[in-house]
Motif scaffolding. Structure first.
Motif, PDB file in Angstrom:
ATOM      1  N   UNK A   1      -4.896  13.309   4.617  1.00  0.00           N
ATOM      2  CA  UNK A   1      -5.615  12.045   4.785  1.00  0.00           C
ATOM      3  C   UNK A   1      -4.996  10.984   3.870  1.00  0.00           C
ATOM      4  N   UNK A   2      -5.140   9.734   4.293  1.00  0.00           N
ATOM      5  CA  UNK A   2      -4.542   8.610   3.570  1.00  0.00           C
ATOM      6  C   UNK A   2      -5.610   7.530   3.355  1.00  0.00           C
ATOM      7  N   UNK A   3      -6.543   7.773   2.428  1.00  0.00           N
ATOM      8  CA  UNK A   3      -7.702   6.882   2.296  1.00  0.00           C
ATOM      9  C   UNK A   3      -7.366   5.471   1.838  1.00  0.00           C
ATOM     10  N   UNK A   4      -6.238   5.283   1.146  1.00  0.00           N
ATOM     11  CA  UNK A   4      -5.915   3.959   0.630  1.00  0.00           C
ATOM     12  C   UNK A   4      -5.688   2.948   1.758  1.00  0.00           C
ATOM     13  N   UNK A   5      -5.368   3.450   2.947  1.00  0.00           N
ATOM     14  CA  UNK A   5      -5.005   2.550   4.033  1.00  0.00           C
ATOM     15  C   UNK A   5      -6.180   2.189   4.936  1.00  0.00           C
ATOM     16  N   UNK A   6      -7.385   2.648   4.587  1.00  0.00           N
ATOM     17  CA  UNK A   6      -8.563   2.247   5.343  1.00  0.00           C
ATOM     18  C   UNK A   6      -8.736   0.731   5.244  1.00  0.00           C
ATOM     19  N   UNK A   7      -8.732   0.067   6.386  1.00  0.00           N
ATOM     20  CA  UNK A   7      -8.890  -1.384   6.401  1.00  0.00           C
ATOM     21  C   UNK A   7      -7.628  -2.159   6.105  1.00  0.00           C
ATOM     22  N   UNK A   8      -6.512  -1.493   5.877  1.00  0.00           N
ATOM     23  CA  UNK A   8      -5.249  -2.178   5.587  1.00  0.00           C
ATOM     24  C   UNK A   8      -4.709  -2.804   6.877  1.00  0.00           C
ATOM     25  N   UNK A   9      -4.357  -4.084   6.825  1.00  0.00           N
ATOM     26  CA  UNK A   9      -4.002  -4.859   8.010  1.00  0.00           C
ATOM     27  C   UNK A   9      -2.956  -4.227   8.905  1.00  0.00           C
ATOM     28  N   UNK A  10      -1.762  -3.894   8.394  1.00  0.00           N
ATOM     29  CA  UNK A  10      -0.737  -3.297   9.254  1.00  0.00           C
ATOM     30  C   UNK A  10      -1.185  -1.990   9.899  1.00  0.00           C
TER      31      UNK A  10
ATOM     32  N   UNK B   1      16.554   8.554   6.060  1.00  0.00           N
ATOM     33  CA  UNK B   1      15.451   8.851   6.968  1.00  0.00           C
ATOM     34  C   UNK B   1      14.195   8.205   6.400  1.00  0.00           C
ATOM     35  N   UNK B   2      13.592   7.316   7.186  1.00  0.00           N
ATOM     36  CA  UNK B   2      12.373   6.627   6.768  1.00  0.00           C
ATOM     37  C   UNK B   2      11.248   6.982   7.722  1.00  0.00           C
ATOM     38  N   UNK B   3      10.042   7.102   7.177  1.00  0.00           N
ATOM     39  CA  UNK B   3       8.887   7.361   8.027  1.00  0.00           C
ATOM     40  C   UNK B   3       7.801   6.332   7.731  1.00  0.00           C
ATOM     41  N   UNK B   4       6.774   6.338   8.578  1.00  0.00           N
ATOM     42  CA  UNK B   4       5.649   5.418   8.402  1.00  0.00           C
ATOM     43  C   UNK B   4       4.436   6.117   7.809  1.00  0.00           C
ATOM     44  N   UNK B   5       4.533   7.421   7.593  1.00  0.00           N
ATOM     45  CA  UNK B   5       3.367   8.179   7.131  1.00  0.00           C
ATOM     46  C   UNK B   5       2.894   7.707   5.770  1.00  0.00           C
ATOM     47  N   UNK B   6       3.795   7.734   4.785  1.00  0.00           N
ATOM     48  CA  UNK B   6       3.399   7.495   3.399  1.00  0.00           C
ATOM     49  C   UNK B   6       3.079   6.034   3.109  1.00  0.00           C
ATOM     50  N   UNK B   7       3.829   5.127   3.720  1.00  0.00           N
ATOM     51  CA  UNK B   7       3.707   3.719   3.312  1.00  0.00           C
ATOM     52  C   UNK B   7       2.853   2.868   4.245  1.00  0.00           C
TER      53      UNK B   7
ATOM     54  N   UNK C   1       3.610   9.667  -4.332  1.00  0.00           N
ATOM     55  CA  UNK C   1       2.212  10.073  -4.369  1.00  0.00           C
ATOM     56  C   UNK C   1       1.998  11.449  -4.981  1.00  0.00           C
ATOM     57  N   UNK C   2       3.042  12.073  -5.523  1.00  0.00           N
ATOM     58  CA  UNK C   2       2.908  13.429  -6.039  1.00  0.00           C
ATOM     59  C   UNK C   2       3.467  13.523  -7.439  1.00  0.00           C
ATOM     60  N   UNK C   3       2.911  14.467  -8.233  1.00  0.00           N
ATOM     61  CA  UNK C   3       3.512  14.731  -9.530  1.00  0.00           C
ATOM     62  C   UNK C   3       3.175  16.153  -9.960  1.00  0.00           C
ATOM     63  N   UNK C   4       3.867  16.613 -11.000  1.00  0.00           N
ATOM     64  CA  UNK C   4       3.768  17.994 -11.462  1.00  0.00           C
ATOM     65  C   UNK C   4       3.180  18.077 -12.863  1.00  0.00           C
TER      66      UNK C   4
ATOM     67  N   UNK D   1      -0.075  17.919  -7.903  1.00  0.00           N
ATOM     68  CA  UNK D   1      -1.273  17.187  -7.499  1.00  0.00           C
ATOM     69  C   UNK D   1      -0.840  15.979  -6.673  1.00  0.00           C
ATOM     70  N   UNK D   2      -1.584  15.716  -5.602  1.00  0.00           N
ATOM     71  CA  UNK D   2      -1.266  14.618  -4.687  1.00  0.00           C
ATOM     72  C   UNK D   2      -2.291  13.508  -4.867  1.00  0.00           C
ATOM     73  N   UNK D   3      -1.808  12.301  -4.925  1.00  0.00           N
ATOM     74  CA  UNK D   3      -2.658  11.149  -5.230  1.00  0.00           C
ATOM     75  C   UNK D   3      -3.339  10.559  -3.993  1.00  0.00           C
ATOM     76  N   UNK D   4      -3.535  11.360  -2.950  1.00  0.00           N
ATOM     77  CA  UNK D   4      -4.251  10.881  -1.775  1.00  0.00           C
ATOM     78  C   UNK D   4      -5.754  11.053  -1.971  1.00  0.00           C
ATOM     79  N   UNK D   5      -6.212  10.643  -3.144  1.00  0.00           N
ATOM     80  CA  UNK D   5      -7.626  10.672  -3.494  1.00  0.00           C
ATOM     81  C   UNK D   5      -7.967   9.320  -4.104  1.00  0.00           C
ATOM     82  N   UNK D   6      -9.119   8.783  -3.747  1.00  0.00           N
ATOM     83  CA  UNK D   6      -9.556   7.539  -4.369  1.00  0.00           C
ATOM     84  C   UNK D   6      -9.822   7.789  -5.848  1.00  0.00           C
TER      85      UNK D   6
END
Length: 407
Positions: free
Chosen positions: A20-29, A216-222, A310-313, A360-365
């Protein structure tokens, strides 16, 4: 463990995956992409192009020009793919050679895809700064023989370390790759999110890189759109054409409504106030996580803060040094899931021989991250904690009660 948490009426906090990618809720793009997908639903009645829609290739080329100052020809040096993993799969299948080179810690799917396509993964050691060691890279190429290599995989910002390769480091890698004619695949999935005030560098910015490299670029993370399964490969025209032929022969096609959604997201994307707000939210989540570890007694040398992504050790408590099966990191992960309904992940996911780190992944508010560390405090987690008695037996009992044969 998620089922166990539900029976207790407790939410299971998953900071080990990025589903899940909660930061993008309501994000215009992101919202515009969803609207465009709905408006383009009728395109499901047509076979899409395996090369990618012209408007999306132009939009991706525009992003490379704006973000990195890189000019590519959208007709010959860029194509659309089903996300980054499909590009790795296609290229590891298309190129000859016995080996694929990977950093000591690298995305697990690249290893499994390479093995599935008949190549042996070879790990290149990281230096003390957790970056690819150029001397070790050149020694490995010389030892294996450049004609026996399919490609070198490089992730920057790196998953799972959060390390970013600078221009000088990328220049050295390009120099080595050009000297040995080795294809370099730069996985640049987190191409915008950084934590130290300067942007990440694309390998395509390095002079001469387009002779031997693709990004290689994706749209998932950004853009918070992992479900679209849309990415782009840009750079060396020969590699792009190889990928184009592969996807045509294997009927790899991205639904047109997904491509139009991606095109609209890129058209709306700007480093504006809305994106700045999103960046602050991600940064707040990171600060809460780092502060939470400090409050639980983690020393500075046992945490690896990310420069980007979004990740760190961080290291598990020293008492979790069990080296059998399961490993210490798996036991610590199990403890948190069992007693706190918190899921992390381990460095074994990125190298089955590496048992040194938790991820730990920073996909948490910010609020959910605070709740996560509050739970760890409640169950007595600290850097100096002993490993609970019976944990190994409990782990084995739980695992033996499940059929993992089809995973």
């Amino acid at each position: 463990m998620a089922s166990r948490a539900r029976t207790r009426g407790r939410e299971f906090l998953d900071a080990g995956t990025d589903s899940t990618y909660p930061f993008f809720d309501g994000y215009g793009p992101t919202e515009s992409a969803l609207d465009a997908m709905t408006a383009s639903a009728a395109a499901a009645r047509n076979y899409p192009s395996s090369f990618g829609l012209l408007e999306l290739r132009e939009a991706m080329a525009g992003l490379l020009a704006r973000q990195f100052g890189v000019e590519v020809d959208h007709r010959t040096e860029l194509m659309i793919t089903n996300g980054a993993s499909q590009a790795f799969d296609a290229l590891s299948r298309s190129y000859a050679g016995e080996y694929v080179l990977l950093p000591e810690l690298a995305l697990s799917t690249v290893e499994s895809i390479s093995v599935g396509n008949g190549a042996a993964p070879v790990r290149v050691p990281l230096g003390p700064d957790h970056r690819l060691d150029p001397a070790a890279l050149e020694e490995t190429i010389d030892r294996l023989g450049e004609h026996r290599l399919r490609f070198l995989y490089l992730n920057s910002p790196a998953n799972p370390t959060g390390v970013v390769y600078g221009r000088g480091e990328l220049s050295r890698i390009v120099q080595i790759a050009r000297a040995h004619r080795v294809l370099v695949i730069h996985d640049h999935d987190s191409w915008f999110t950084t934590h130290q005030g300067h942007r990440s560098v694309s390998i395509l910015e390095i002079p001469g890189a387009q002779e031997i490299a693709v990004a290689v670029l994706s749209l998932s993370k950004e853009l918070g759109l992992p479900g679209l399964r849309v990415g782009a490969v840009a750079g060396c025209a020969e590699v792009v054409n190889t990928l184009r032929v592969h996807n045509s022969l294997f009927s790899v096609m991205i639904p047109e409504f997904c491509q139009r959604a991606a095109s609209e997201a890129l058209r709306r994307f700007r480093p504006d106030a809305a994106r700045e707000r999103l960046q602050k939210e991600i940064g707040s989540s990171l600060r809460v996580a780092l502060q939470g570890l400090r409050e639980l007694g983690w020393p500075e040398q046992a945490v690896l803060p990310p420069s980007a992504g979004y990740k760190f050790l961080f290291r598990p408590p020293p008492s979790f040094s069990f080296t059998g099966d399961p490993s210490g990191v798996e036991l610590f992960d199990f403890l948190l899931a069992r007693d706190a309904s918190v899921k992390l992940s381990t460095s074994r996911s990125f190298n089955h021989e590496d048992q040194g780190w938790m991820r730990i992944i920073l996909m948490q508010t910010e609020q959910r991250m605070k709740e996560l560390f509050s739970r760890l405090h409640e169950i007595g987690v600290s850097y100096t904690m002993p490993m609970p008695a019976g944990l190994v037996d409990d782990y084995r009992t739980v695992m033996s009660g499940h059929d993992l044969s089809n995973l």
